[in-house]
Design an enzyme around this catalytic site. Structure first.
Site, PDB file in Angstrom:
ATOM      1  CG  HIS A 280      -1.704  -1.253   1.497  1.00  0.00           C
ATOM      2  ND1 HIS A 280      -3.162  -1.449   0.806  1.00  0.00           N
ATOM      3  CD2 HIS A 280      -1.627  -2.101   2.353  1.00  0.00           C
ATOM      4  CE1 HIS A 280      -3.498  -2.389   1.421  1.00  0.00           C
ATOM      5  NE2 HIS A 280      -2.792  -2.827   2.226  1.00  0.00           N
TER       6      HIS A 280
HETATM    7  C1  BDR Z   1      -2.742   0.756   5.617  1.00  0.00           C
HETATM    8  O1  BDR Z   1      -2.859   0.327   6.833  1.00  0.00           O
HETATM    9  C2  BDR Z   1      -1.779  -0.328   7.270  1.00  0.00           C
HETATM   10  O2  BDR Z   1      -1.924  -1.641   7.874  1.00  0.00           O
HETATM   11  C3  BDR Z   1      -0.748  -0.231   6.136  1.00  0.00           C
HETATM   12  O3  BDR Z   1       0.561   0.164   6.722  1.00  0.00           O
HETATM   13  C4  BDR Z   1      -1.539   0.701   5.270  1.00  0.00           C
HETATM   14  O4  BDR Z   1      -0.890   1.941   5.439  1.00  0.00           O
HETATM   15  C5  BDR Z   1      -3.585   0.069   4.683  1.00  0.00           C
HETATM   16  O5  BDR Z   1      -4.940  -0.015   5.090  1.00  0.00           O
END
Ligand code: BDR
Ligand code: CA
Length: 306
Positions: A234
């Protein structure tokens, strides 16, 4: 382009940080930390550890919020493990965060920078909401955030984790009047690794192997939840979109964050098809060139091992 990375490492946060370190298109003025994937103490230690691994202890780390503006603290240990960065083992950091907290540090950086600074929050938005309140947006070029989603949720059926964790802060960021780019799950769920990409990362050396080991751990949750043979990186997509803006397709529209309902807490209500007359306040990511994203990521991680 000068940036401050605000993060909660976090597997994909760590990879985003390494991508920024490897990329001359962005000048990393500092790293600020927040609670999120784990407690503030753990995410801050993880940021220091990753910088040490990369030989970049010159980059200042400022610790920020240890809880949301008004909600209860919740962390994502079920995704990122007890350390927040489970999988490869890194030694405890030998360095410390700077004295200033994240908000004081960032406000100082944006006040002093010769050209406006882009804030890149890839965790809950508490620190950035406070920076906007403190500075009035002065000296901030824009905000490119990983968070939210048009069409799905990951922490609840309705909401993405970063927007859900501190919805009041997220709403303040979208309402700030600053240029905001939202890199949400609709985009980042197209940034899922494959075994072939893992092989490419491992072949580059120690840092590439560290990244692949992070992805191995991160894949466990995503295999169980989605049946994927990989994990979405992400936060690295937000950084990549600054390095090469052609990687992400965006559309300009209004985004509001749900604050009232418990069922839909933190949902980013994206008016993609102009169903209201609310004015556009964000550039919202709708597509990713997956192949070119992973080419960029693997090529840059390889530079750190060169
Ligand atoms: C986001 O939430 C976290 O688990 C990850 O680092 C990312 O920023 C994804 O939903
Ligand atoms: Ca994150």
């Amino acid at each position: 382009m000068p940036i401050v990375l605000d993060c909660d490492p976090g597997h994909d946060d760590a990879i985003a940080l390494l991508l920024a370190l490897a990329s001359p298109e962005v000048e990393l003025l500092g790293v600020t930390t927040t609670y999120g994937n784990q407690t503030l103490e753990k995410t801050t230690a993880n940021a220091l550890r990753v910088l040490e691994l990369a030989g970049r202890t010159d980059v200042p780390v400022a610790a920020g919020a240890d809880r949301p503006l008004v909600r209860e603290l919740a962390v994502a240990a079920h995704v990122h493990g007890d350390s927040g960065l489970d999988g490869p083992v890194l030694p405890a950091p030998t360095t410390r965060p700077i004295e200033d907290d994240a908000v004081t540090f960032t406000a100082g950086v944006v006040a002093e920078a010769a050209i406006p600074v882009t804030l890149v929050p890839v965790g809950p938005l508490t620190n950035v909401a406070r920076v906007i309140e403190r500075t009035g947006g002065e000296g901030i070029e824009g905000i490119v955030l990983m968070g939210g989603a048009i069409a799905e949720g990951n922490v609840t059926p309705a909401a993405e984790f970063n927007a859900w964790a501190d919805p009041e802060a997220a709403q303040a960021v979208f309402a700030s009047g600053l240029p905001v780019t939202m890199i949400g799950l609709d985009v980042t769920h197209r940034a899922v690794t494959t075994p072939e990409i893992q092989g490419r990362l491992r072949s580059t050396g120690a840092i590439g192997t560290f990244v692949a080991d992070l992805v191995d751990f991160f894949t466990v949750y995503h295999r169980e939840t989605y049946g994927w043979d990989g994990a979405p990186i992400h936060d690295a997509v937000a950084v990549a979109s600054l390095i090469d803006p052609s990687l992400v397709t965006t559309t300009r529209c209004n985004v509001e964050v749900e604050l009232e309902s418990e069922l839909c807490r933190g949902r980013t209500v994206v008016d993609r098809w102009r169903r209201t007359d609310r004015p556009p306040n964000a550039h919202v990511g709708v597509d990713l060139d997956t192949a070119r994203f992973f080419s960029l990521l693997t090529e840059r991680i390889a530079r750190l091992d060169a």
